[in-house]
Scaffold this active site. Structure first.
Site, mmCIF file in Angstrom:
data_model
loop_
_atom_site.group_PDB
_atom_site.id
_atom_site.type_symbol
_atom_site.label_atom_id
_atom_site.label_comp_id
_atom_site.label_asym_id
_atom_site.label_seq_id
_atom_site.Cartn_x
_atom_site.Cartn_y
_atom_site.Cartn_z
ATOM 1 N N LYS A 130 -15.533 37.064 6.924
ATOM 2 C CA LYS A 130 -16.189 36.952 5.626
ATOM 3 C C LYS A 130 -15.748 35.680 4.912
ATOM 4 O O LYS A 130 -16.583 34.883 4.460
ATOM 5 C CB LYS A 130 -15.868 38.185 4.779
ATOM 6 C CG LYS A 130 -16.483 38.184 3.402
ATOM 7 C CD LYS A 130 -15.485 37.714 2.365
ATOM 8 C CE LYS A 130 -16.148 37.637 0.993
ATOM 9 N NZ LYS A 130 -15.161 37.214 -0.024
ATOM 10 N N ASP A 149 -19.978 41.136 2.679
ATOM 11 C CA ASP A 149 -18.937 41.644 1.793
ATOM 12 C C ASP A 149 -19.336 43.042 1.329
ATOM 13 O O ASP A 149 -20.279 43.634 1.853
ATOM 14 C CB ASP A 149 -18.752 40.698 0.599
ATOM 15 C CG ASP A 149 -19.988 40.689 -0.288
ATOM 16 O OD1 ASP A 149 -21.021 41.225 0.128
ATOM 17 O OD2 ASP A 149 -19.914 40.165 -1.407
#
Length: 221
Positions: A130, A149
């Site tokens: 991420k 996310d």
DNA sequence: CTCCCGATAT
DNA sequence: ATATCAGGAG
């Protein structure tokens, strides 16, 4: 509970494209909400953003980057000093340790610069897919993958684009469903929609939601 | 899977 | 009081 089954890959692709188009119409302007003056600063800000609002991260990094703007600075800062500066973002011991170790690696292996590939970023302390995708996309304009996310996970789950909660599986699915040039902005739009309308913390503002046509939850309290 | 963890909305 | 916030490591 309504489960949308999309038989073919092309059908799933068309559905994802329609959702992406609707999100684009609703959120035409996108920007990174973390403030930074360099790739290194975005990397640090993104590490700090774990389980913390970006507003607070910006508040912390304003002070942090004023005193320690570069990888060299952060690689040599005393750990207690760093911990004190970032304490309000939560997980401050882990984050301080990771930021310092990460910057030490950058100084030792990359001349204090942030590398531009996923394979080089992910092994860095405190950096997962991420964070790596955020930095590559927003600091370098390199679409290495969709940023997955908590917001992307929730929005794509609720809108019936993906069923799993596994971040890696979601990223791979979105990577094949969406054209590469839309990857970066799609994440930003999910995040905006997640914050303004389709929130997790507060009750979702379904009455104001323009994505209702895509949502199996409509009508469900 | 658990742990890390302060701040905030509800 | 409780859930949640641009996650990652062991």
């Amino acid at each position: 509970m309504v489960v949308r089954t999309r038989e073919t890959k092309s059908e799933a692709k068309r559905y994802a494209a329609r959702v992406a188009r609707a999100l684009t119409a609703e959120y035409p302007v996108v920007h990174c909400s973390l403030r930074f003056d360099s790739p290194l600063q975005l990397l640090v800000a993104t590490i700090l953003s774990a389980q913390c609002t970006d507003e607070r991260v910006n508040q912390v990094t304003e002070q942090l980057f004023a005193q320690y703007p570069t990888a060299e600075d952060l690689a040599t800062v005393r750990l207690p000093t760093l911990e004190k500066l970032i304490r309000s973002t939560g997980f401050f011991r882990n984050k301080a340790k990771n930021i310092k170790a990460c910057c030490q690696t950058l100084v030792e292996q990359y001349d204090g610069q942030v590398p531009r590939t996923l394979d080089e970023l992910v092994p860095l302390p405190g950096v997962g897919r991420k964070t790596a995708n955020v930095v590559l996309g927003n600091a370098f304009g390199i679409a290495s993958g969709v940023v997955v996310d908590t917001h992307v996970t929730r929005i794509c789950g609720r809108l019936g684009i993906v069923a799993t909660k596994d971040a890696v599986k979601i990223e791979k699915k979105l990577n094949e469903l969406l054209p590469r040039k839309e990857w970066i902005d799609f994440s930003h739009r999910c995040i905006q929609h997640g914050r303004r309308i389709c929130s997790a913390r507060t009750k979702p503002r379904c009455d104001e939601c323009r994505m209702q046509g895509f949502c199996p939850r409509v009508g469900v309290s």
